[in-house]
Design a protein around this motif. Sequence first.
Motif, PDB file in Angstrom:
ATOM      1  N   ARG A 185     -12.245  13.091  23.887  1.00  0.00           N
ATOM      2  CA  ARG A 185     -13.271  13.839  23.367  1.00  0.00           C
ATOM      3  C   ARG A 185     -12.392  15.397  22.872  1.00  0.00           C
ATOM      4  N   THR A 186     -11.454  14.972  21.909  1.00  0.00           N
ATOM      5  CA  THR A 186     -10.426  15.817  21.304  1.00  0.00           C
ATOM      6  C   THR A 186     -10.102  15.650  20.001  1.00  0.00           C
ATOM      7  N   PRO A 187     -10.019  16.558  19.348  1.00  0.00           N
ATOM      8  CA  PRO A 187      -9.326  16.524  17.964  1.00  0.00           C
ATOM      9  C   PRO A 187      -8.027  15.697  17.974  1.00  0.00           C
ATOM     10  N   VAL A 188      -7.802  14.891  16.941  1.00  0.00           N
ATOM     11  CA  VAL A 188      -6.275  14.134  16.875  1.00  0.00           C
ATOM     12  C   VAL A 188      -5.756  14.674  15.736  1.00  0.00           C
ATOM     13  N   MET A 189      -4.586  15.011  15.470  1.00  0.00           N
ATOM     14  CA  MET A 189      -4.013  15.278  14.026  1.00  0.00           C
ATOM     15  C   MET A 189      -2.891  14.294  13.969  1.00  0.00           C
ATOM     16  N   LEU A 190      -2.957  13.666  12.725  1.00  0.00           N
ATOM     17  CA  LEU A 190      -1.685  12.822  12.195  1.00  0.00           C
ATOM     18  C   LEU A 190      -1.031  13.392  11.144  1.00  0.00           C
ATOM     19  N   VAL A 191       0.353  13.720  11.379  1.00  0.00           N
ATOM     20  CA  VAL A 191       1.299  14.268  10.532  1.00  0.00           C
ATOM     21  C   VAL A 191       2.150  13.411   9.655  1.00  0.00           C
ATOM     22  N   GLY A 192       2.156  13.611   8.554  1.00  0.00           N
ATOM     23  CA  GLY A 192       3.193  13.141   7.619  1.00  0.00           C
ATOM     24  C   GLY A 192       3.858  13.896   6.727  1.00  0.00           C
ATOM     25  N   ASP A 193       4.357  13.346   5.587  1.00  0.00           N
ATOM     26  CA  ASP A 193       4.900  14.513   4.515  1.00  0.00           C
ATOM     27  C   ASP A 193       4.849  13.610   3.364  1.00  0.00           C
ATOM     28  N   GLY A 194       5.063  14.354   2.218  1.00  0.00           N
ATOM     29  CA  GLY A 194       4.946  13.775   0.858  1.00  0.00           C
ATOM     30  C   GLY A 194       5.651  12.390   0.415  1.00  0.00           C
ATOM     31  N   ILE A 195       6.697  12.079   1.167  1.00  0.00           N
ATOM     32  CA  ILE A 195       7.689  10.928   1.156  1.00  0.00           C
ATOM     33  C   ILE A 195       6.808   9.725   1.692  1.00  0.00           C
ATOM     34  N   LEU A 196       6.430   9.997   2.804  1.00  0.00           N
ATOM     35  CA  LEU A 196       5.507   8.938   3.668  1.00  0.00           C
ATOM     36  C   LEU A 196       4.209   8.736   2.808  1.00  0.00           C
ATOM     37  N   GLY A 197       3.518  10.014   2.306  1.00  0.00           N
ATOM     38  CA  GLY A 197       2.260   9.696   1.531  1.00  0.00           C
ATOM     39  C   GLY A 197       2.607   9.017   0.323  1.00  0.00           C
ATOM     40  N   GLN A 198       3.589   8.785  -0.506  1.00  0.00           N
ATOM     41  CA  GLN A 198       4.001   8.364  -1.764  1.00  0.00           C
ATOM     42  C   GLN A 198       4.421   6.925  -1.721  1.00  0.00           C
ATOM     43  N   MET A 199       5.257   6.699  -0.457  1.00  0.00           N
ATOM     44  CA  MET A 199       6.031   5.481  -0.174  1.00  0.00           C
ATOM     45  C   MET A 199       4.936   4.205  -0.160  1.00  0.00           C
ATOM     46  N   MET A 200       5.508   3.184  -0.857  1.00  0.00           N
ATOM     47  CA  MET A 200       4.707   1.903  -0.722  1.00  0.00           C
ATOM     48  C   MET A 200       5.592   0.893  -0.021  1.00  0.00           C
TER      49      MET A 200
ATOM     50  N   MET B 287       0.679  -1.320   0.110  1.00  0.00           N
ATOM     51  CA  MET B 287       0.038  -0.043   0.001  1.00  0.00           C
ATOM     52  C   MET B 287       0.921   1.313   0.244  1.00  0.00           C
ATOM     53  N   LYS B 288       0.241   2.144  -0.504  1.00  0.00           N
ATOM     54  CA  LYS B 288       0.843   3.788  -0.553  1.00  0.00           C
ATOM     55  C   LYS B 288       0.615   4.271   0.661  1.00  0.00           C
ATOM     56  N   GLY B 289       1.421   5.148   1.380  1.00  0.00           N
ATOM     57  CA  GLY B 289       1.115   5.880   2.584  1.00  0.00           C
ATOM     58  C   GLY B 289      -0.500   6.600   2.687  1.00  0.00           C
ATOM     59  N   ASN B 290      -0.591   7.402   1.383  1.00  0.00           N
ATOM     60  CA  ASN B 290      -1.787   8.014   1.406  1.00  0.00           C
ATOM     61  C   ASN B 290      -2.923   6.996   1.740  1.00  0.00           C
ATOM     62  N   GLU B 291      -2.835   6.101   0.766  1.00  0.00           N
ATOM     63  CA  GLU B 291      -4.048   5.044   0.632  1.00  0.00           C
ATOM     64  C   GLU B 291      -4.014   4.544   2.155  1.00  0.00           C
ATOM     65  N   ALA B 292      -2.955   4.282   2.827  1.00  0.00           N
ATOM     66  CA  ALA B 292      -3.234   3.663   3.908  1.00  0.00           C
ATOM     67  C   ALA B 292      -3.729   4.432   5.019  1.00  0.00           C
ATOM     68  N   ILE B 293      -3.596   5.873   4.856  1.00  0.00           N
ATOM     69  CA  ILE B 293      -4.508   6.691   5.970  1.00  0.00           C
ATOM     70  C   ILE B 293      -5.961   6.554   5.970  1.00  0.00           C
ATOM     71  N   GLY B 294      -6.154   6.379   4.380  1.00  0.00           N
ATOM     72  CA  GLY B 294      -7.841   5.999   4.337  1.00  0.00           C
ATOM     73  C   GLY B 294      -8.154   4.570   4.529  1.00  0.00           C
ATOM     74  N   GLU B 295      -7.377   3.547   4.378  1.00  0.00           N
ATOM     75  CA  GLU B 295      -7.761   2.205   4.717  1.00  0.00           C
ATOM     76  C   GLU B 295      -7.886   2.167   6.416  1.00  0.00           C
ATOM     77  N   GLY B 296      -6.837   2.909   6.675  1.00  0.00           N
ATOM     78  CA  GLY B 296      -6.701   2.784   8.281  1.00  0.00           C
ATOM     79  C   GLY B 296      -8.185   3.466   8.952  1.00  0.00           C
ATOM     80  N   ALA B 297      -8.434   4.593   8.251  1.00  0.00           N
ATOM     81  CA  ALA B 297      -9.649   5.282   8.719  1.00  0.00           C
ATOM     82  C   ALA B 297     -10.762   4.169   8.795  1.00  0.00           C
ATOM     83  N   ILE B 298     -10.951   3.691   7.654  1.00  0.00           N
ATOM     84  CA  ILE B 298     -11.912   2.728   7.334  1.00  0.00           C
ATOM     85  C   ILE B 298     -12.005   1.441   8.555  1.00  0.00           C
ATOM     86  N   ARG B 299     -10.805   0.927   8.573  1.00  0.00           N
ATOM     87  CA  ARG B 299     -10.636  -0.041   9.801  1.00  0.00           C
ATOM     88  C   ARG B 299     -11.216   0.422  11.035  1.00  0.00           C
ATOM     89  N   ALA B 300     -10.752   1.746  11.286  1.00  0.00           N
ATOM     90  CA  ALA B 300     -11.144   2.302  12.600  1.00  0.00           C
ATOM     91  C   ALA B 300     -12.533   2.588  12.714  1.00  0.00           C
TER      92      ALA B 300
END
Lengths: 355, 72, 249
Positions: free
Chosen positions: A161-176, A6-19
Motif C-alpha cells: 500500500r505505497t506509491p512506487v516510482m519508476l525513474v528513467g531518462d530521455g535516452i532510456l525513453g527513446q531507446m529501441m 519497442m521504444k522505452g517510453n512505449e514499453a512503460i505503457g505496455e508494461g503497465a497494461i500487462r500489469a
Amino acid sequence: MSKVLMKGNEAIGEGAIRAGCRHFFGYPITPQSELPHYLAKRMPEVGGVFLQAESETSSINMVYGAAGAGFRVMTSSSSPGLSLMQEGISYLVGAELPCVIVNVMRGGPGLGNIAPAQSDYFQAVKGGGHGDYKLIVLAPASVQEIIDLMQVAFDLGDKYRTPVMLVGDGILGQMMEPVELADEVTVPEIAAKPWAAGGLQGREKPNIINSLYIVPEDCEELNKKLFAKYDVIAAEETRWEEYRLDDAEIVLTGFGTAARIAKSVVDKARAEGIKAGLIRPITLWPFPSEVYARAAEHAQKFLCIEMSMGQMLEDVRLAVNGKKPVHFYGRSGGMVPLAKDVLAEVKKIMAGGAE
Amino acid sequence: MATVSFREERCKGCELCITVCPEKIIVLADHFNAMGFHPATVVEMDKCKGCAMCARMCPDVVIEVVKEEKQA
Amino acid sequence: MAKVIFKRPEALTDKQFHYCPGCTHGIIHRLVAEVIDEMGIRDNTVGVCPVGCSVFAYDYFNVDMFQAAHGRAPAVATGIKRTLPDRMVFTYQGDGDLASIGTAEIVHAAARGEKITTIFVNNAVYGMTGGQMAPTTLPGQKTTTTPKGREKDAAGLPVKVSEMLSTLDGAAYIARVSVHDPKHILQAKKAIRKAFEVQQAGLGFALVEVLSTCPTNWGLSPKEALKWLAENMIPYYPLGVYKEPAEVK
C-alpha cells in the motif's frame, strides 16, 4: 512469447497494461510524451481510461482518487512535472495508496532542458514532498527491464500500500530494443482491496481515504507504521545487479543509463588489465547498501557515475562507510558521460591520480 | 399536536431555531449543557404545530419533530 | 399515531459537528445527506471533502469518503468517477479551496463535463485559518488580512463562481442558493437534489453554490450573520439557476 521491438517510453505503457493497469492520468511534457501518446491509443483497446489532465497537480490527484477507489493506476511526467506532483505524492503516502509514478528525468534545475539526466535522484529517494516517508524507487536500464519492472512496481505498490516510482531518462525513453512479450494481454490476478472507498455497496461501515491525523500522537503512530513497513520493504525487496564484481579492485556504480555506460567501461578496463566490476542498484530505495559494504572488503576503490553533480554518490559513501575511497564522475544538465572519459577516470584513479 | 425534542447535549445555543419558530415557543434554558451552552428548549409544547422550521434551521441536527396524526 | 416528521438523515453519521455555534455548514451537510437518503443512493455514493472548515466532513457523511489536498477535490473526484462511472461522486468545498487554490481543478472538471456534483460553500471568508480574505470576500469587507476592508486596487474583486462556470459548455447544472432562512433552505435542498439528478442522468458537471455564514469570523451573532448574508451577500451574489439542462427542468 514473441520478440517485439519497442521504444522505452512505449514499453512503460505496455508494461503497465500487462500489469493490469487500466487507468492513466497525465499531462504532456517532453521527453516522456510517447508514453501518453501510446496509452491514448492503447488504453481504449483494452477497455481502459486515458485522461489528459489540466496539470500534473491534477494528474496526481486523479491518481489519488482512482487508487483510493481500489484500482491500479499510474501517471508519468518528467522532472518539472514531478516537482508539481510532490504535494499529491505526499498525500498518497499519508493515505497509504498504491500507484505507479514514472519520471523520465531531464536536465534541471528550473525549466532546464529536455536532455537526459538523473538529477532527480534526491527528490525520488529522499522524500521530495513534505513529511516523513519513502517511495519504492525502481531504475530500469533496458527496455526489457522496463516491461518487467512495471509489473513489479504495481505488485509492490499493492502489496505494501505505497506509491512506487519508476525513474528513467530521455535516452532510456527513446531507446529501441527487442523485448519478450506474451502474445496475449491477460489481466493478472489482483488481490482484493477491502480498504478501498468505492462506495459502500452493502458494506456497513464507510471506508475513508485520509491523511489527516490531527492528534500528534496519532500522526506519530502513522509514521511508525510507515517506517515499520519500510523496514520490511528494505529487508525483502532490495534489488541490484552485480557484474564481474567478485575479484574487482575498482567498483563502478551507477543506475539506469549511467550504469549501461559503466558496464561497458568495466569490459574495456578489464581488456586493459584493470580488474573492474559493477554494482547497479535496481531499487534506488531501498538502496542495496550491503552489497557495497561487502564489496568494500576486497575492492580498493569505488567510482560512482551519474548524470548529475553527484546524488547517489551520498548513498554509496554511506554504504561504503569510509572503508575505501569513493570517487565520482558525473555530467549534468542533460550531458551524458562518455565511456572513454569514464575509462580515463578509472585509469587515473587506479594510478592513484584522482581525488 | 406535535412534539419537538432536542438533543440537549449537542445544542450550541446559537438561537437560530428561536429566530424561525412561528409560535415563538423556543427559549434558551437557564442551565448549561456539558459544552457550556444554554441549550434551546420548548416552553409551551402544546402550542407546537409541528412545522419543523426549527429543525430545518438547526445547524447541528439537534432537533427531532414528531407529530400526532388524527385517527382516521 | 405518532409520525416522525423530522429526524437526522441516515446519510449522516452520529458524530457531532465541530463547527462554531450558528455556522450554517451543518445545515448544508444535512441537506446533502437528506438528498442522498431521499434518492436512495447512500450505498452508491462517494464523497470528497476539502481542506478548510469542512476538512472533517469525512467523519460526518455516512458514505465512503476521501479527504483531498487543498483545492484538489474535483481532480480526486474525477479519478473516482472515471474508475467507477456508476457511483455518485460529490465534492464538498469551501471558497478558499474551490475559488482560490483549486480554480484550475474546478474549471477543468466543469469543462470536461465531469459527471460529478460539487457543493460549493461560499461564506466570503477563510474560516479555519483565522478569518483571512477569501476570493469571494466582498469589496469593503473586513478580514484579518484586509483590516481596513477589501480594497480593490490592493486585493482585487471577488470571483463569482456560478457566473464563471456557467460559461463552460461542459457545465450542465449551476445554481446559487442560500441557507439563511427555512424557505431558502428548502430551495437549496431542491437545487442540491437536481445537482445529484443531473449526475445520475449522466448529463455533465453540476455545481450548487451555497451562500453560508461565518458568525465567528464575521464578528456577528449567528442571528446577525443570517441578516448580514441576506443584506450583503445576496445583492452581490444573486441567487438563481444559472444553467439547467432541459432534461431536469
